[in-house]
Design a protein around this motif. Sequence first.
Motif: not given
Length: 344
Positions: A123-138
Amino acid sequence: MDVVLELTDTFVTDYLYALALPANPVGLDIPNLANSSERVSSSWKFKTANPYFSFEPSKYAYMSVWDRDNIYRQTITLFLLTWIFGFILYFVFATLSYVFVFDKKTTKHPKYLKNQMWLEIKQANRALPGMSALTTPFWVLEVRGWTKLYDTPAAGPGPTYEILQYPFFILFTDALIYLVHRGLHHPLIYKHLHKPHHKWIMPTPYASHAFHPVDGFLQSFPYHLFPMLFPLNKFASVGLFIFVNFWTIMIHDGEYVAESAVINGAACHTMHHLYFNYNYGQYTTFWDRLGRSYRKPDPDLFLKEKKMSEAQWKLQVKEMEKMVEEVEGEDDRAYEAPVSKKNN
């Protein structure tokens, strides 16, 4: 984050972008770039983001059509940095916590899931790319100067603030995370975003980042909002971001050492995973007390001989099953150990 980006560019990505997106060389053939000491034409000029030390960029910094200030290049690099180093930080420190801190007797708990540790990692490995994409603009806003981050104490509000920024950051983010976390438990939101993290009734350290990606991002949003509203030393910002990840792992390690009325430690967070509607805070119990959602951990959790006793487990299972029925309806989890009957 601009210092981290500069170091990454210097030692890794200057070479990669020069190879993938080469600029037109001045008087040189593309195949000979690697053997030449000459630069291609570029309007980009190096200005270090690090006031303490820096590394002069190599010729490859001038050899890409996307120079270091290119927003597309910054976005891609920051996304990959967040994903890769997020994974390394998660996996290394969750593993250290699992090996040296986590009480392995937890795996015998009636509510420990079948293959739970691997499900958490998945679950963590599925979530990390999405969390990273949402964090990147900041991160992009930070490196392009759209926040109140500053370089040195001399550039900040003053020497007193250099100390006060740390508790201020903790208090601010703790308050907002409480509100976000409690909001994620609203019936209209819970099953869509927050339920994946509550799959783990008795979490291991690997559950620390096992979120729905939007859930994980929303609970990290206050960390990125703070430097948009308040001054923050940019080196403190990196340190605090690492600390936040450590803390998230620590409150899932099952080692109940913080028998404190103030600190929201692993014992308090275990109450949240077991009983759902309590202890939404991240660092302190203050907001839970104010919002009447605080639940004091059972004193037996701090006693080694009682913490993992069958009597304690039966009490936990009985109430937890009632809460699952109230919050989720049917319990669709697959447990490792035989589940106690509701009439026990």
